[in-house]
Enzyme design. Sequence first.
Site, PDB file in Angstrom:
ATOM      1  N   GLY A   9       0.875  -1.182   0.000  1.00 28.07           N
ATOM      2  CA  GLY A   9       0.000   0.000   0.000  1.00 28.07           C
ATOM      3  C   GLY A   9       0.907   1.225   0.000  1.00 28.07           C
ATOM      4  O   GLY A   9       1.567   1.520   1.001  1.00 28.07           O
ATOM      5  N   GLY A  11      -0.067   4.329  -0.553  1.00 33.62           N
ATOM      6  CA  GLY A  11      -0.903   5.532  -0.433  1.00 33.62           C
ATOM      7  C   GLY A  11      -0.313   6.490   0.595  1.00 33.62           C
ATOM      8  O   GLY A  11       0.913   6.566   0.766  1.00 33.62           O
ATOM      9  N   GLY A  14       1.457   4.618   3.612  1.00 35.43           N
ATOM     10  CA  GLY A  14       2.567   3.788   3.109  1.00 35.43           C
ATOM     11  C   GLY A  14       3.731   4.636   2.630  1.00 35.43           C
ATOM     12  O   GLY A  14       4.889   4.409   3.005  1.00 35.43           O
ATOM     13  N   ASP A  33       1.917  -1.406  -4.655  1.00 26.70           N
ATOM     14  CA  ASP A  33       0.534  -0.926  -4.729  1.00 26.70           C
ATOM     15  C   ASP A  33      -0.114  -1.507  -5.983  1.00 26.70           C
ATOM     16  O   ASP A  33       0.579  -1.934  -6.908  1.00 26.70           O
ATOM     17  CB  ASP A  33       0.479   0.613  -4.772  1.00 26.70           C
ATOM     18  CG  ASP A  33      -0.860   1.156  -4.257  1.00 26.70           C
ATOM     19  OD1 ASP A  33      -0.907   1.646  -3.114  1.00 26.70           O
ATOM     20  OD2 ASP A  33      -1.862   1.067  -5.003  1.00 26.70           O
ATOM     21  N   ARG A  82     -10.993   5.797   6.055  1.00 26.40           N
ATOM     22  CA  ARG A  82     -12.352   6.274   6.367  1.00 26.40           C
ATOM     23  C   ARG A  82     -12.692   7.545   5.607  1.00 26.40           C
ATOM     24  O   ARG A  82     -11.826   8.323   5.267  1.00 26.40           O
ATOM     25  CB  ARG A  82     -12.443   6.621   7.858  1.00 26.40           C
ATOM     26  CG  ARG A  82     -12.522   5.444   8.738  1.00 26.40           C
ATOM     27  CD  ARG A  82     -12.950   5.874  10.122  1.00 26.40           C
ATOM     28  NE  ARG A  82     -11.871   6.424  10.912  1.00 26.40           N
ATOM     29  CZ  ARG A  82     -12.062   7.044  12.076  1.00 26.40           C
ATOM     30  NH1 ARG A  82     -13.286   7.208  12.544  1.00 26.40           N
ATOM     31  NH2 ARG A  82     -11.045   7.493  12.762  1.00 26.40           N
ATOM     32  N   ARG A  88     -14.252   3.013  11.821  1.00 27.49           N
ATOM     33  CA  ARG A  88     -13.212   2.134  11.283  1.00 27.49           C
ATOM     34  C   ARG A  88     -13.804   0.768  10.925  1.00 27.49           C
ATOM     35  O   ARG A  88     -13.385   0.136   9.958  1.00 27.49           O
ATOM     36  CB  ARG A  88     -12.080   1.990  12.298  1.00 27.49           C
ATOM     37  CG  ARG A  88     -11.309   3.306  12.524  1.00 27.49           C
ATOM     38  CD  ARG A  88     -10.296   3.159  13.643  1.00 27.49           C
ATOM     39  NE  ARG A  88      -9.489   4.349  13.845  1.00 27.49           N
ATOM     40  CZ  ARG A  88      -9.766   5.324  14.723  1.00 27.49           C
ATOM     41  NH1 ARG A  88     -10.859   5.253  15.470  1.00 27.49           N
ATOM     42  NH2 ARG A  88      -8.960   6.350  14.852  1.00 27.49           N
ATOM     43  N   ASN A 120      -7.142  -0.519   8.762  1.00 27.15           N
ATOM     44  CA  ASN A 120      -8.313  -0.574   9.649  1.00 27.15           C
ATOM     45  C   ASN A 120      -9.396  -1.505   9.120  1.00 27.15           C
ATOM     46  O   ASN A 120      -9.473  -1.701   7.913  1.00 27.15           O
ATOM     47  CB  ASN A 120      -8.909   0.840   9.778  1.00 27.15           C
ATOM     48  CG  ASN A 120      -8.226   1.645  10.859  1.00 27.15           C
ATOM     49  OD1 ASN A 120      -7.886   1.106  11.907  1.00 27.15           O
ATOM     50  ND2 ASN A 120      -8.022   2.935  10.596  1.00 27.15           N
ATOM     51  N   ARG A 151      -1.129  11.198  20.257  1.00 28.39           N
ATOM     52  CA  ARG A 151      -2.191  12.217  20.169  1.00 28.39           C
ATOM     53  C   ARG A 151      -2.445  12.798  21.550  1.00 28.39           C
ATOM     54  O   ARG A 151      -2.516  14.019  21.730  1.00 28.39           O
ATOM     55  CB  ARG A 151      -3.468  11.595  19.594  1.00 28.39           C
ATOM     56  CG  ARG A 151      -3.357  11.384  18.101  1.00 28.39           C
ATOM     57  CD  ARG A 151      -4.626  10.872  17.443  1.00 28.39           C
ATOM     58  NE  ARG A 151      -4.458  10.925  16.001  1.00 28.39           N
ATOM     59  CZ  ARG A 151      -4.916  10.020  15.145  1.00 28.39           C
ATOM     60  NH1 ARG A 151      -5.615   8.989  15.574  1.00 28.39           N
ATOM     61  NH2 ARG A 151      -4.702  10.163  13.853  1.00 28.39           N
ATOM     62  N   HIS A 175      -8.370   0.202  18.668  1.00 28.32           N
ATOM     63  CA  HIS A 175      -8.134   1.423  17.909  1.00 28.32           C
ATOM     64  C   HIS A 175      -9.493   1.882  17.395  1.00 28.32           C
ATOM     65  O   HIS A 175      -9.878   1.630  16.266  1.00 28.32           O
ATOM     66  CB  HIS A 175      -7.161   1.139  16.762  1.00 28.32           C
ATOM     67  CG  HIS A 175      -6.751   2.370  16.028  1.00 28.32           C
ATOM     68  ND1 HIS A 175      -6.294   3.487  16.662  1.00 28.32           N
ATOM     69  CD2 HIS A 175      -6.729   2.659  14.706  1.00 28.32           C
ATOM     70  CE1 HIS A 175      -6.016   4.411  15.767  1.00 28.32           C
ATOM     71  NE2 HIS A 175      -6.270   3.945  14.574  1.00 28.32           N
TER      72      HIS A 175
HETATM   73  O1  TXD Z   1      -3.064   3.878  13.168  1.00 27.73           O
HETATM   74  C1  TXD Z   1      -3.592   3.225  12.312  1.00 27.73           C
HETATM   75  N1  TXD Z   1      -3.661   1.908  12.428  1.00 27.73           N
HETATM   76  C2  TXD Z   1      -4.142   3.898  11.134  1.00 27.73           C
HETATM   77  C3  TXD Z   1      -4.731   3.105  10.094  1.00 27.73           C
HETATM   78  C4  TXD Z   1      -3.870   5.276  10.871  1.00 27.73           C
HETATM   79  C5  TXD Z   1      -4.126   5.817   9.646  1.00 27.73           C
HETATM   80  C6  TXD Z   1      -4.686   5.060   8.549  1.00 27.73           C
HETATM   81  N2  TXD Z   1      -5.185   3.784   8.955  1.00 27.73           N
HETATM   82  C7  TXD Z   1      -5.676   2.870   7.934  1.00 27.73           C
HETATM   83  O2  TXD Z   1      -4.624   2.508   7.038  1.00 27.73           O
HETATM   84  C8  TXD Z   1      -6.736   3.463   7.026  1.00 27.73           C
HETATM   85  O3  TXD Z   1      -7.997   3.434   7.651  1.00 27.73           O
HETATM   86  C9  TXD Z   1      -6.662   2.509   5.858  1.00 27.73           C
HETATM   87  O4  TXD Z   1      -7.377   1.330   6.123  1.00 27.73           O
HETATM   88  C10 TXD Z   1      -5.167   2.193   5.747  1.00 27.73           C
HETATM   89  C11 TXD Z   1      -4.441   2.982   4.668  1.00 27.73           C
HETATM   90  O5  TXD Z   1      -4.646   4.353   4.875  1.00 27.73           O
HETATM   91  P1  TXD Z   1      -4.034   5.409   3.839  1.00 27.73           P
HETATM   92  O6  TXD Z   1      -4.311   6.745   4.388  1.00 27.73           O
HETATM   93  O7  TXD Z   1      -2.647   5.039   3.489  1.00 27.73           O
HETATM   94  O8  TXD Z   1      -4.992   5.148   2.579  1.00 27.73           O
HETATM   95  P2  TXD Z   1      -4.675   5.454   1.037  1.00 27.73           P
HETATM   96  O9  TXD Z   1      -3.891   6.708   0.890  1.00 27.73           O
HETATM   97  O10 TXD Z   1      -5.958   5.308   0.308  1.00 27.73           O
HETATM   98  O11 TXD Z   1      -3.702   4.266   0.621  1.00 27.73           O
HETATM   99  C12 TXD Z   1      -4.098   2.930   0.583  1.00 27.73           C
HETATM  100  C13 TXD Z   1      -3.422   2.311  -0.612  1.00 27.73           C
HETATM  101  C14 TXD Z   1      -3.894   2.911  -1.964  1.00 27.73           C
HETATM  102  O12 TXD Z   1      -2.792   3.468  -2.651  1.00 27.73           O
HETATM  103  C15 TXD Z   1      -4.470   1.701  -2.688  1.00 27.73           C
HETATM  104  O13 TXD Z   1      -4.236   1.741  -4.100  1.00 27.73           O
HETATM  105  C16 TXD Z   1      -3.717   0.561  -2.025  1.00 27.73           C
HETATM  106  O14 TXD Z   1      -3.706   0.912  -0.649  1.00 27.73           O
HETATM  107  N3  TXD Z   1      -4.288  -0.759  -2.233  1.00 27.73           N
HETATM  108  C17 TXD Z   1      -3.531  -1.848  -2.387  1.00 27.73           C
HETATM  109  N4  TXD Z   1      -2.195  -2.012  -2.398  1.00 27.73           N
HETATM  110  C18 TXD Z   1      -1.727  -3.256  -2.591  1.00 27.73           C
HETATM  111  N5  TXD Z   1      -2.521  -4.351  -2.766  1.00 27.73           N
HETATM  112  C19 TXD Z   1      -3.870  -4.214  -2.757  1.00 27.73           C
HETATM  113  N6  TXD Z   1      -4.648  -5.296  -2.937  1.00 27.73           N
HETATM  114  C20 TXD Z   1      -4.422  -2.921  -2.573  1.00 27.73           C
HETATM  115  N7  TXD Z   1      -5.679  -2.439  -2.519  1.00 27.73           N
HETATM  116  C21 TXD Z   1      -5.593  -1.112  -2.301  1.00 27.73           C
END
Ligand code: TXD
Length: 312
Positions: A9, A11, A14, A33, A82, A88, A120, A151, A175
């Site tokens: 990931g 995003g 990541g 990704d 979210r 979550r 999440n 926080r 969480h």
């Molecule tokens: O403290 C914590 N645990 C958290 C968790 C704090 C912040 C964010 N939290 C969770 O992490 C959030 O609720 C999400 O479930 C994840 C990822 O959050 P992020 O902000 O990084 O989301 P993005 O920017 O949308 O990035 C997710 C990426 C995106 O680029 C997708 O294309 C990719 O995940 N994605 C994948 N990558 C690889 N393989 C698969 N199958 C895939 N599906 C989506």
Amino acid sequence: MKNKVSIIGAGMTGSTTAHWLAERELADLVLVDVVEGMPQGKALDLQQALPVIGKDVTIVGTNDYEATAGSDVVVITAGLPRKPGMSRDDLLTANAAIVRKATEETIRLSPDAIYVVLTNPLDVMAYLTQKLSKLPPARVVGQAGILDSARMRAFVALELGVSVENIHCYVLGNHGDEMVPLTRHSNVAGTPLRELLSADRLEAIVNRTRKGGGEIVNLLKTGSAYYAPAIAVTQMVDAILKDKHLIITASAFMNGEYGLNDMYFGVPVQLGRQGVEKIIEYKLDESEEAMLRKSAEAVRQTTAALRNLVTF
Ligand code: TXD
């Protein structure tokens, strides 16, 4: 030989994790990704930033998993974040499928890695990774506690005008909005927080901490927090790779600790090269115990919902 960390990931969380890890020169990095070109572009951009700060690590961006082979640590951030109004837990179905794929692909190539899960609903996604990978539970850990504690520390620092370095806060539990900020154990350079803040102010800080993620989701509107979550993951990866035996709060597999079983839950853990070396059991008073039970019940319900979705 350099350490290798793969981040699934690429995003917001990541790629920001990659940024912090590269800045600390902790490991060579692989960013995976599903979006074509995106991890490659981000990896190249980050690689080109490193000459300026004099850091020598390589960063590979890719859409397939082969480059992740032999990782020391795998960080799973793949999944949906979210949107305003969502909890979550609303992410469960979509993210279970994504985390399943990420786990199955990585475990085949990095069976000896420590897995740090961020996606999440966090506690349940860490559980899913552990079940599907069949790794010993100590080798799969979820990030939440460092973030939730940070926080609370940030809010206390703003309130008291004291360095964040002096502020120690401990947030246990899930969480989610039922997390358990332990005000009795939290302190500023040894002075209990309860002696420094009025009950009202302390309650306001506890509530803001519980809703800290939602506050940012509502402001951003298109995603969730990423700087603080990413540095929290970075601290965990640092503790693992340097075998620091660092005590932090994180989501770990419960095997009777705090009276909980067969679930992931936020507790104080000692983290090192083997993953979760130890779970520390605080003595809780009646009201802390009640909050912890409520928090655990929320995770128990989402874990049960996961079991209806996925067979392990
Ligand atoms: O403290 C914590 N645990 C958290 C968790 C704090 C912040 C964010 N939290 C969770 O992490 C959030 O609720 C999400 O479930 C994840 C990822 O959050 P992020 O902000 O990084 O989301 P993005 O920017 O949308 O990035 C997710 C990426 C995106 O680029 C997708 O294309 C990719 O995940 N994605 C994948 N990558 C690889 N393989 C698969 N199958 C895939 N599906 C989506």
